[in-house]
Design a protein around this motif. Structure first.
Motif, PDB file in Angstrom:
ATOM      1  N   GLY A 107     -14.723  -2.532  -4.298  1.00 16.60           N
ATOM      2  CA  GLY A 107     -14.105  -3.686  -3.666  1.00 16.60           C
ATOM      3  C   GLY A 107     -12.614  -3.778  -3.890  1.00 16.60           C
ATOM      4  N   SER A 108     -12.026  -2.747  -4.472  1.00 23.44           N
ATOM      5  CA  SER A 108     -10.588  -2.735  -4.720  1.00 23.44           C
ATOM      6  C   SER A 108      -9.822  -2.886  -3.410  1.00 23.44           C
ATOM      7  CB  SER A 108     -10.193  -1.422  -5.401  1.00 23.44           C
ATOM      8  OG  SER A 108      -8.793  -1.308  -5.477  1.00 23.44           O
ATOM      9  N   LYS A 109      -8.681  -3.552  -3.469  1.00 21.75           N
ATOM     10  CA  LYS A 109      -7.842  -3.721  -2.288  1.00 21.75           C
ATOM     11  C   LYS A 109      -7.108  -2.432  -1.945  1.00 21.75           C
ATOM     12  CE  LYS A 109      -7.078  -8.604  -3.025  1.00 21.75           C
ATOM     13  NZ  LYS A 109      -6.085  -9.629  -3.302  1.00 21.75           N
ATOM     14  N   LEU A 110      -6.995  -1.536  -2.899  1.00 26.26           N
ATOM     15  CA  LEU A 110      -6.311  -0.270  -2.682  1.00 26.26           C
ATOM     16  C   LEU A 110      -7.363   0.797  -2.416  1.00 26.26           C
ATOM     17  CD1 LEU A 110      -3.593   1.167  -2.689  1.00 26.26           C
ATOM     18  CD2 LEU A 110      -3.896   1.583  -5.111  1.00 26.26           C
ATOM     19  N   VAL A 111      -7.325   1.358  -1.231  1.00 26.43           N
ATOM     20  CA  VAL A 111      -8.315   2.357  -0.839  1.00 26.43           C
ATOM     21  C   VAL A 111      -7.859   3.713  -1.343  1.00 26.43           C
ATOM     22  CG1 VAL A 111      -9.467   3.448   1.107  1.00 26.43           C
ATOM     23  CG2 VAL A 111      -8.923   1.015   1.203  1.00 26.43           C
ATOM     24  N   ASN A 112      -8.713   4.368  -2.094  1.00 28.36           N
ATOM     25  CA  ASN A 112      -8.393   5.684  -2.632  1.00 28.36           C
ATOM     26  C   ASN A 112      -8.810   6.742  -1.617  1.00 28.36           C
ATOM     27  OD1 ASN A 112      -7.721   7.828  -4.210  1.00 28.36           O
ATOM     28  ND2 ASN A 112      -9.349   7.528  -5.708  1.00 28.36           N
ATOM     29  N   THR A 113      -7.853   7.202  -0.832  1.00 29.94           N
ATOM     30  CA  THR A 113      -8.147   8.213   0.174  1.00 29.94           C
ATOM     31  C   THR A 113      -7.724   9.573  -0.341  1.00 29.94           C
ATOM     32  OG1 THR A 113      -5.992   7.965   1.242  1.00 29.94           O
ATOM     33  CG2 THR A 113      -7.770   6.559   2.042  1.00 29.94           C
ATOM     34  N   SER A 114      -8.321  10.598   0.192  1.00 31.25           N
ATOM     35  CA  SER A 114      -7.977  11.948  -0.246  1.00 31.25           C
ATOM     36  C   SER A 114      -6.540  12.304   0.090  1.00 31.25           C
ATOM     37  CB  SER A 114      -8.939  12.966   0.370  1.00 31.25           C
ATOM     38  OG  SER A 114      -8.858  12.898   1.789  1.00 31.25           O
ATOM     39  N   SER A 115      -6.004  11.715   1.158  1.00 28.55           N
ATOM     40  CA  SER A 115      -4.621  12.012   1.541  1.00 28.55           C
ATOM     41  C   SER A 115      -3.614  11.220   0.722  1.00 28.55           C
ATOM     42  CB  SER A 115      -4.413  11.715   3.024  1.00 28.55           C
ATOM     43  OG  SER A 115      -4.529  10.322   3.255  1.00 28.55           O
ATOM     44  N   GLY A 116      -4.048  10.121   0.098  1.00 28.20           N
ATOM     45  CA  GLY A 116      -3.143   9.297  -0.681  1.00 28.20           C
ATOM     46  C   GLY A 116      -2.222   8.437   0.164  1.00 28.20           C
ATOM     47  N   LEU A 117      -2.510   8.336   1.470  1.00 36.67           N
ATOM     48  CA  LEU A 117      -1.630   7.568   2.349  1.00 36.67           C
ATOM     49  C   LEU A 117      -1.605   6.087   1.992  1.00 36.67           C
ATOM     50  CD1 LEU A 117      -2.238   9.200   5.838  1.00 36.67           C
ATOM     51  CD2 LEU A 117      -0.254   9.431   4.349  1.00 36.67           C
ATOM     52  N   ASP A 118      -2.735   5.518   1.600  1.00 31.09           N
ATOM     53  CA  ASP A 118      -2.754   4.108   1.242  1.00 31.09           C
ATOM     54  C   ASP A 118      -1.919   3.859  -0.009  1.00 31.09           C
ATOM     55  OD1 ASP A 118      -3.681   1.521   2.029  1.00 31.09           O
ATOM     56  OD2 ASP A 118      -4.963   1.513   0.261  1.00 31.09           O
ATOM     57  N   VAL A 119      -2.029   4.748  -0.978  1.00 31.68           N
ATOM     58  CA  VAL A 119      -1.232   4.622  -2.200  1.00 31.68           C
ATOM     59  C   VAL A 119       0.248   4.730  -1.873  1.00 31.68           C
ATOM     60  CG1 VAL A 119      -0.710   5.669  -4.441  1.00 31.68           C
ATOM     61  CG2 VAL A 119      -3.089   5.459  -3.683  1.00 31.68           C
ATOM     62  N   ALA A 120       0.620   5.654  -1.008  1.00 29.21           N
ATOM     63  CA  ALA A 120       2.020   5.809  -0.608  1.00 29.21           C
ATOM     64  C   ALA A 120       2.503   4.575   0.142  1.00 29.21           C
ATOM     65  CB  ALA A 120       2.187   7.057   0.245  1.00 29.21           C
ATOM     66  N   ARG A 121       1.677   4.025   1.013  1.00 32.52           N
ATOM     67  CA  ARG A 121       2.054   2.833   1.780  1.00 32.52           C
ATOM     68  C   ARG A 121       2.278   1.647   0.851  1.00 32.52           C
ATOM     69  NH1 ARG A 121      -0.541  -1.511   3.170  1.00 32.52           N
ATOM     70  NH2 ARG A 121      -2.568  -0.685   2.584  1.00 32.52           N
ATOM     71  N   VAL A 122       1.356   1.424  -0.071  1.00 31.99           N
ATOM     72  CA  VAL A 122       1.468   0.297  -0.992  1.00 31.99           C
ATOM     73  C   VAL A 122       2.666   0.486  -1.930  1.00 31.99           C
ATOM     74  CG1 VAL A 122       0.344  -0.873  -2.924  1.00 31.99           C
ATOM     75  CG2 VAL A 122      -0.952  -0.358  -0.856  1.00 31.99           C
TER      76      VAL A 122
END
Length: 89
Positions: A42-57
């Motif tokens: 349920g984390s608001k930060l989605v752990n994607t294999s590309s890391g795009l969500d982490v980069a966006r945040v």
């Protein structure tokens, strides 16, 4: 703590940076402590294999902190206040 939270302008990813800034400016004694991080469902930060969500945040957080610094530096936001030591909130 409530007095500091009432003064926050940021309410997204970087609100804690502003909280630390205001606490420091108002003379609150702080200490750095280790935190054990555990990712929870349920984390608001989605752990994607590309890391795009982490980069966006991360980019969003950087922009928020730069915005905060500019607003305080140019006195659009007031950081000159003192906490009432007699308050218990």
């Amino acid at each position: 703590a409530i007095s500091l939270y009432d003064r926050l302008h940021l309410d997204r990813w970087s609100h804690d940076v502003e909280l630390l800034y205001l606490a420091s400016k108002s003379g609150v004694l702080m200490e750095q402590v280790d935190v054990r991080w555990k990712d929870m469902p349920g984390s608001k930060l989605v752990n994607t294999s590309s890391g795009l969500d982490v980069a966006r945040v991360s980019t969003q957080m950087l922009l928020e902190v730069l915005y905060m610094r500019a607003m305080y530096a140019f006195k659009f936001w007031d950081d000159n206040f003192h906490l009432d030591a007699s308050r218990t909130d």
